[in-house]
Design a protein around this motif. Structure first.
Motif, mmCIF file in Angstrom:
data_model
loop_
_atom_site.group_PDB
_atom_site.id
_atom_site.type_symbol
_atom_site.label_atom_id
_atom_site.label_comp_id
_atom_site.label_asym_id
_atom_site.label_seq_id
_atom_site.Cartn_x
_atom_site.Cartn_y
_atom_site.Cartn_z
ATOM 1 N N ILE A 212 0.837 -1.201 0.000
ATOM 2 C CA ILE A 212 0.000 0.000 0.000
ATOM 3 C C ILE A 212 0.869 1.248 0.000
ATOM 4 C CG2 ILE A 212 -1.651 1.336 1.385
ATOM 5 C CD1 ILE A 212 -2.809 -1.367 2.320
ATOM 6 N N GLN A 213 1.946 1.233 0.786
ATOM 7 C CA GLN A 213 2.846 2.382 0.818
ATOM 8 C C GLN A 213 3.563 2.572 -0.515
ATOM 9 O OE1 GLN A 213 4.876 1.084 4.424
ATOM 10 N NE2 GLN A 213 4.188 2.938 5.467
ATOM 11 N N LEU A 214 3.946 1.475 -1.159
ATOM 12 C CA LEU A 214 4.568 1.574 -2.477
ATOM 13 C C LEU A 214 3.598 2.171 -3.486
ATOM 14 C CD1 LEU A 214 6.466 -1.851 -2.620
ATOM 15 C CD2 LEU A 214 7.494 0.424 -2.542
ATOM 16 N N PHE A 250 12.299 8.524 -4.310
ATOM 17 C CA PHE A 250 13.304 8.089 -3.349
ATOM 18 C C PHE A 250 12.732 7.078 -2.373
ATOM 19 C CE2 PHE A 250 15.513 8.843 0.772
ATOM 20 C CZ PHE A 250 16.767 8.379 0.410
ATOM 21 N N PHE A 251 11.546 7.370 -1.825
ATOM 22 C CA PHE A 251 10.966 6.448 -0.855
ATOM 23 C C PHE A 251 10.417 5.192 -1.519
ATOM 24 C CE2 PHE A 251 11.228 9.962 2.104
ATOM 25 C CZ PHE A 251 11.555 9.307 3.274
ATOM 26 N N PHE A 252 10.057 5.274 -2.794
ATOM 27 C CA PHE A 252 9.662 4.058 -3.508
ATOM 28 C C PHE A 252 10.845 3.097 -3.566
ATOM 29 C CE2 PHE A 252 9.376 1.468 -7.336
ATOM 30 C CZ PHE A 252 8.121 0.901 -7.183
ATOM 31 N N VAL A 253 12.034 3.620 -3.820
ATOM 32 C CA VAL A 253 13.239 2.783 -3.862
ATOM 33 C C VAL A 253 13.523 2.185 -2.492
ATOM 34 C CG1 VAL A 253 15.733 2.793 -4.223
ATOM 35 C CG2 VAL A 253 14.242 4.033 -5.804
ATOM 36 N N LEU A 254 13.449 3.009 -1.430
ATOM 37 C CA LEU A 254 13.741 2.516 -0.081
ATOM 38 C C LEU A 254 12.740 1.443 0.346
ATOM 39 C CD1 LEU A 254 14.735 5.736 1.924
ATOM 40 C CD2 LEU A 254 16.221 3.930 1.078
ATOM 41 N N PHE A 255 11.453 1.697 0.125
ATOM 42 C CA PHE A 255 10.442 0.728 0.547
ATOM 43 C C PHE A 255 10.466 -0.522 -0.326
ATOM 44 C CE2 PHE A 255 8.940 4.099 3.151
ATOM 45 C CZ PHE A 255 8.107 3.532 4.116
ATOM 46 N N SER A 256 10.857 -0.379 -1.588
ATOM 47 C CA SER A 256 11.005 -1.564 -2.447
ATOM 48 C C SER A 256 12.116 -2.448 -1.925
ATOM 49 C CB SER A 256 11.311 -1.138 -3.895
ATOM 50 O OG SER A 256 10.235 -0.434 -4.451
ATOM 51 N N ASN A 257 13.216 -1.837 -1.503
ATOM 52 C CA ASN A 257 14.316 -2.614 -0.927
ATOM 53 C C ASN A 257 13.867 -3.326 0.345
ATOM 54 O OD1 ASN A 257 17.284 -3.287 -0.629
ATOM 55 N ND2 ASN A 257 16.967 -2.119 1.251
ATOM 56 N N PHE A 258 13.064 -2.616 1.179
ATOM 57 C CA PHE A 258 12.529 -3.245 2.386
ATOM 58 C C PHE A 258 11.668 -4.455 2.020
ATOM 59 C CE2 PHE A 258 8.915 -3.792 5.240
ATOM 60 C CZ PHE A 258 9.542 -3.949 6.461
#
Length: 322
Positions: A212-214, A250-258
């Motif tokens: 959902i966040q992504l 930027f946060f899409f990349v970080l949350f994708s990595n998570f």
């Protein structure tokens, strides 16, 4: 040398005064909006507490439970987020906005002032959400206090202060409305998790929280991207859109990595469980149920709990034999 330092200081003050002069005059009566110093001080105190003082205080203490406080806190934020989404809709997004190029209404009309109010309330909700990390520290959930968590909770309220101060409304507020919508779901999950083991069966959708966040970051970036393909747009603060686009990406990349680390590679599980999870084996360890690489434990308000076992090691041994 002294004259050069004085000249630099004078120049810095001129820039500071120029920045303050650009603040929307309709916001100057709102708490913490007169200048960025109080807001920056709050965030610095937050960082000092969660990164140094809090862990030092809790080093030789037992973790606090805080169950009732977390239930009240999380469901209060659910109600606040619902109200914020409703106010954004009524202030323009469901009434006069086109969902494309929407300028900031700088008038003193009731609807424009309503947008100013909800924009400030959204920013202030980010200050309230700093309590998330304080709960982690006081409960000694050190694994939850990650770089991603701290950066997200400190960077967003700092940047949004400037966004609200200069552009309370318009197409830049789409980000805030979507973010508040996501927080309705997120804090509802945390509220159920804080309520105890009897609600664990309703939390099977934990991993979809990250999805959902992504989705949120994709929507925010796509909406901001429209600006670059319009022949003309009278939105007054394009810099806000540039920052929102960079923020979403930027946060899409970080949350994708998570997502990849947690649910594809299973690296958030204990090492001894990862091998079994990859083989499709369900494992109960440390009060959490891991199945197919998915951690069904809890975060924020959640407490570690599971069905009772007489002997955890015997249970795992039987599972291996099976």
């Amino acid at each position: 040398m002294l004259q050069e330092i004085q000249a630099m200081g004078s120049h810095a003050m001129d820039i500071y005064d120029y920045l303050l002069a650009g603040i929307d005059p309709r916001l100057k009566e709102y708490p913490l909006m007169q200048n960025p110093i109080p807001m920056s001080s709050i965030l610095l105190c937050y960082l000092f507490f969660v990164m140094y003082l809090g862990p030092r205080i809790m080093a030789n203490r037992k973790p606090f439970q805080l169950k009732e406080a977390m239930i009240v806190y999380n469901f209060t934020l659910v109600a606040l987020s619902v109200f914020i989404v409703y106010e954004f809709l009524m202030s323009g997004w469901a009434t006069t906005y086109t969902w494309r190029c929407d300028a900031v209404d700088t008038s003193d009309s009731p609807q424009a002032l309503r947008m100013v109010r909800v924009a400030w309330l959204f920013w202030f909700s980010k200050i309230i959400e700093l309590i998330d990390t304080m709960f982690f520290v006081l409960r000694k959930k050190h694994g939850q206090v990650t770089f991603l968590h701290i950066f997200h909770h400190s960077f967003m309220p700092w940047t949004w202060w400037w966004g609200v101060a200069y552009a309370p409304g318009g197409m830049g507020s789409f980000h805030a409305m979507v973010n508040s919508s996501v927080h309705v779901i997120m804090y509802f999950y945390y509220g159920l998790a804080a309520a105890g083991p009897r609600f664990q069966k309703f939390l099977w959708w934990k991993k979809y929280m990250t999805a959902i966040q992504l989705t949120q970051f994709v929507l925010v970036s796509l909406h901001a991207t429209q600006y670059y393909f319009m022949d003309s747009c009278d939105y007054q603060f394009p810099m806000v859109l540039h920052l929102i686009w960079m923020y979403g990406t930027f946060f899409f990349v970080l949350f994708s990595n998570f997502w990849i680390q947690a649910y594809v590679k299973g690296k958030r599980l204990p090492k001894q469980d990862v091998k079994q999870c990859k083989n499709g084996t369900a494992v109960h360890t440390n009060g959490k149920h891991h199945e197919n690489g998915i951690n069904h434990g809890t975060s924020n308000g959640a407490s570690n709990s599971s069905a009772p076992h007489e002997n955890g090691s015997i249970h795992v041994s039987k599972m291996k034999k099976a």
